[in-house]
Design an enzyme around this catalytic site. Structure first.
Site, mmCIF file in Angstrom:
data_model
loop_
_atom_site.group_PDB
_atom_site.id
_atom_site.type_symbol
_atom_site.label_atom_id
_atom_site.label_comp_id
_atom_site.label_asym_id
_atom_site.label_seq_id
_atom_site.Cartn_x
_atom_site.Cartn_y
_atom_site.Cartn_z
ATOM 1 N N SER A 56 0.787 -1.040 0.011
ATOM 2 C CA SER A 56 -0.040 -0.030 0.039
ATOM 3 C C SER A 56 0.929 1.245 -0.208
ATOM 4 O O SER A 56 0.519 2.190 -0.375
ATOM 5 C CB SER A 56 -0.741 0.141 1.127
ATOM 6 N N ASP A 94 5.466 -7.227 2.449
ATOM 7 C CA ASP A 94 4.594 -7.545 1.032
ATOM 8 C C ASP A 94 5.396 -8.123 0.020
ATOM 9 O O ASP A 94 6.382 -7.155 -0.299
ATOM 10 C CB ASP A 94 3.747 -6.384 0.700
ATOM 11 N N LYS A 123 4.363 -11.492 2.729
ATOM 12 C CA LYS A 123 2.869 -11.799 2.804
ATOM 13 C C LYS A 123 2.601 -11.989 1.032
ATOM 14 O O LYS A 123 3.375 -11.163 0.258
ATOM 15 C CB LYS A 123 2.104 -10.525 3.051
ATOM 16 N N GLU A 125 -0.108 -12.177 -2.008
ATOM 17 C CA GLU A 125 -1.659 -12.305 -2.427
ATOM 18 C C GLU A 125 -2.070 -13.486 -3.606
ATOM 19 O O GLU A 125 -0.927 -13.735 -4.299
ATOM 20 C CB GLU A 125 -1.913 -11.017 -3.170
ATOM 21 N N GLU A 192 -9.075 -10.234 3.355
ATOM 22 C CA GLU A 192 -9.736 -8.808 3.130
ATOM 23 C C GLU A 192 -10.804 -8.568 2.533
ATOM 24 O O GLU A 192 -11.286 -9.569 1.351
ATOM 25 C CB GLU A 192 -8.708 -8.184 2.128
HETATM 26 O O1 KIV Z 1 -0.419 -3.686 1.564
HETATM 27 C C1 KIV Z 1 -1.328 -3.323 2.594
HETATM 28 O O2 KIV Z 1 -1.375 -2.208 2.979
HETATM 29 C C2 KIV Z 1 -1.981 -4.500 2.750
HETATM 30 C C3 KIV Z 1 -3.375 -4.554 3.447
HETATM 31 C C4 KIV Z 1 -4.145 -5.687 3.224
HETATM 32 C C5 KIV Z 1 -3.171 -4.059 5.026
HETATM 33 O O3 KIV Z 1 -1.765 -5.611 2.174
#
Ligand code: KIV
Length: 275
Positions: A56, A94, A123, A125, A192
């Site tokens: 983000s 991320d 993390k 997706e 999410e």
């Molecule tokens: O990048 C981000 O902020 C996220 C949100 C789901 C918190 O992955």
């Protein structure tokens, strides 16, 4: 001899096992996004459990319209800064768009760069298509937080930032993806923008901690984008965002309020959840 920025303080940091224990002891996990050393230091002093160096940052720091343009170099840069500014919270970074979709081997190279920068978990997706990569990374020492439901990196495919899990097919898919990702070795699951009842029942199906953002209160913990909860992000806010600056006397006050509401199960309220 050079010293890794995280090496002197790593014993004090929370680990994914601490988060697992928190889930087992019914202690809610607090998580906020963080992108720089000053906020990392403040959030750490407030005792937030997890700092998410989220992609983000592409929107709230770099000013892009989506997370898609975020590069690995930026994730490494911001992970290093967050690591330098904190010593207690677990740091998750991320994996940005394009850094993990090609092959498990390429994903490992990119995930390893984030771990070298100071992350303790990455993390990713994606659902069923990320099972193989999750397994590949986990078996090679990289803790993975899976991310299902609304996937911001797939905004073009989804046709917008839409709530997921609202029809029988999507409900069944999300449930089986959650189980498959846990089976593949994910040690945490972020959900999410899905209905609260679905997130609650997925949490019941799993043993790993679940983190919600727009997924209701019946999960193991909550995350918000820092700039959203401080009401400094641009544009329309999602239903699940609460402005913690409303009534707060300082940024620190707002952060402490978020943490205490998460721990007490007061956030999210019904007005922040989807049916
Ligand atoms: O990048 C981000 O902020 C996220 C949100 C789901 C918190 O992955």
């Amino acid at each position: 001899m050079s010293v890794h920025p995280n090496s002197l303080s790593s014993q004090k940091r929370l680990s994914h096992l601490d988060l697992l224990n928190m889930r087992r002891n019914n202690e809610k996990i607090s998580m906020l996004t963080c992108y720089d050393a000053s906020f990392a230091s403040l959030l750490d002093a407030c005792k937030v459990d997890v700092l998410l160096v989220g992609d983000s940052l592409g929107m709230v720091v770099q000013g892009h319209l989506s997370t898609l343009p975020v590069k690995m170099d930026a994730m490494i840069y911001h992970t290093e800064a967050v690591c330098r500014g904190s010593h207690r919270a677990l740091i998750i970074s991320d994996m940005p768009f394009g850094s993990f979709q090609i092959s498990p081997q390429d994903s490992f190279r990119n995930a390893a760069a984030l771990m070298v920068a100071g992350a303790q978990m990455v993390k990713i997706e994606g659902g069923i298509e990320m099972v193989e990569t999750t397994n590949f990374l986990s078996r090679r020492g990289i803790p993975v937080c899976a991310h299902i439901g609304l996937l911001p990196q797939s905004v073009n495919h989804l046709g917008g930032y839409r709530v997921q899990g609202r029809d029988a097919e999507s409900v069944a898919r999300l449930r089986s993806e959650a189980l498959a990702l846990q089976e593949a070795g994910a040690c945490m699951l972020l959900m999410e923008a899905i209905p609260a009842a679905l997130a609650a029942s997925i949490t019941d199906d799993l043993t790993i901690p679940t983190i919600g953002i727009g997924a209701g209160a019946e999960v193991s913990g909550q995350v918000l984008v820092l700039h959203d909860m401080l009401n400094i992000s641009l544009g329309k806010k999602a239903r699940f965002v609460k402005n913690y600056m409303d009534g707060a006397s300082s940024i620190e006050d707002a952060i402490l309020c978020f943490i205490s509401e998460v721990k007490a199960g007061k956030f999210p309220a019904l007005e922040h959840t989807y049916k």
